[in-house]
Design an enzyme around this catalytic site. Structure first.
Site, PDB file in Angstrom:
ATOM      1  CD  GLU A  64      -2.729  -1.391   2.382  1.00 29.90           C
ATOM      2  OE1 GLU A  64      -2.681  -0.318   3.349  1.00 29.90           O
ATOM      3  OE2 GLU A  64      -3.354  -2.253   2.542  1.00 29.90           O
TER       4      GLU A  64
ATOM      5  CD  GLU B 245      -4.719  -8.360   1.952  1.00 31.68           C
ATOM      6  OE1 GLU B 245      -5.670  -7.674   2.820  1.00 31.68           O
ATOM      7  OE2 GLU B 245      -3.422  -7.822   1.790  1.00 31.68           O
TER       8      GLU B 245
END
Length: 411
Positions: free
Chosen positions: A212, A330
């Site tokens: 991220e 995820e």
């Protein structure tokens, strides 16, 4: 030191400096924050063997064997409440999956040892101290059962302890300079990779090296890939100490110390958003030119009707232009209300996504090298107080509609 480190792990959730922003990857942590120290208990009266035998269907991993590995999340925020302690959970995981990801306990906040690092300094050693008690039990389970693992994650601005970036490894110290932080980063990556590769050879097949780092809402305007500068209202400590170069540096060190067969990934959320898709593409194109990256991880915190299949497909096709591997890392699709109707819609959504991924996979003449898909957990409400409803089994280990829809899509 060992007793002190174990205590530190038990208290990590309360001590970590976390991102206050509304990030999709914080879903599990925020849902479980109030019960981090709960003791895991089985909600089923059936034995692990009975649960596995009661599901006489073909394992999901076998149905997608010609396309991609199938992964499951090993949930938990402490050694006590992790799903590794649930025999039923692990038996069912072993049956249906050939890959796993530790959803929390492999992040740096659970591995870095503050007092050990301070003691190192007192001895004239600048290296941070690491403690591996949070990850060894799951790695050992993988080794014993022939399950591969996605390493998650080496460098992330969240769940990285604030003291790691400070003078003297102290909470109230000033930020260290770039040279010092690069040395700490390299030492951390070297120690962690060396430990895993020497003690559990072949278990970790890839790493989310950086997590991220792209953020269109708070980025360095001079960064070609929209490098994140903030962690909610707080600064991104990696950016503050190193600058946007921290991403390439992490991949450089990871490549230096990773075994030759271990793949290196960049992982992010909201990868379907056009602006973010382009920034991630630009970042990964640069890393590929330098021989530092093998794939892109697309987190899947998606809803019943967003993003559209077309948005997901557009992003995958764009990333596929780089000829890198693609992982869905995820996958978690929740419902607003836990009703039969909502769970039916959830199942259909899971099924549609797996059909889409299969159609885009190069093994089916699609454009993308999709090599792994990970569901970020197995059962809903795996411990008291957990509100997660994104999984494919109910808390009693009975299959939800999502299980059967995924099964049908893979067939």
């Amino acid at each position: 030191m060992k007793k002190r480190s174990i205590l530190a792990i038990a208290l990590t959730a309360a001590l970590l400096t976390g991102c206050a922003g509304a990030q999709n990857t914080a879903v599990e942590q925020s849902q479980n924050a109030s019960v981090e120290n709960s003791t895991s208990e089985s909600v089923s009266e059936m034995t692990a063997e009975e649960i596995t035998e009661s599901s006489d269907d073909v394992p999901l991993k076998d149905l997608c064997a010609d396309n991609f590995m199938l992964g499951v999340g090993i949930n938990g925020s402490t050694l006590e409440n992790q799903t590794l302690n649930l025999p039923e959970y692990m038996e069912l995981s072993k049956k249906h999956f050939n890959s796993c990801t530790m959803t929390n306990l492999m992040k740096s906040g659970y591995i870095l040892d503050q007092w050990g690092s301070i003691e190192n300094l007192e001895k004239g050693d600048e290296s941070p101290a690491l403690f591996f008690g949070s990850i060894d039990p799951t790695l050992e389970w993988c080794k014993e059962n022939g399950i591969k693992m996605r390493g998650h994650t080496l460098v992330w601005h969240t769940q990285a302890p604030n003291w790691f970036f400070r003078e003297g490894y102290k909470d109230d110290g000033e930020y260290v300079d770039k040279e010092t932080m690069l040395a700490r980063m390299e030492s951390y990556i070297k120690q962690l990779m060396t430990h895993v590769q020497e003690n559990y050879p072949g278990v970790i097949y890839c790493w989310d090296v950086v997590n991220e780092a792209v953020e269109p809402d708070s980025y360095d305007p001079e960064s070609f890939f929209m490098c994140r500068t903030k962690c909610g209202e707080d600064p991104n400590p990696w950016y503050e100490t190193i600058g946007p170069d921290y991403v390439e540096a992490a991949f450089t060190y990871a490549r230096k110390y990773a075994d030759s067969d271990v793949k290196l990934f960049y992982n992010d959320y909201n990868t379907y958003q056009p602006v973010k898709t382009k920034a991630i593409y630009d970042l990964c194109a640069s890393l590929k030119e330098k021989g530092l990256i093998d794939g892109i991880g697309m987190q899947g915190y998606w809803g019943l009707d967003y993003p559209s299949d077309q948005m997901i497909e557009t992003a995958i096709r764009k990333f596929a232009e780089l000829d890198l591997e693609i992982h869905v890392t995820e996958l978690s699709i929740g419902v607003d209300e836990e009703t039969p109707e909502q769970f039916d819609k959830q199942g259909k959504r899971y099924g549609d996504i797996f059909k889409l991924l299969k159609s885009l996979d190069s093994d089916n003449d699609g454009p993308a090298k999709i090599t792994s898909v990970t569901l970020f957990g197995l059962i809903d409400h795996y411990r008291e107080g957990d509100t997660t409803n994104t999984r494919i089994f109910y808390s009693d280990y009975k299959p939800k509609p999502a299980f059967y829809d995924i099964q049908e899509a893979l067939k």
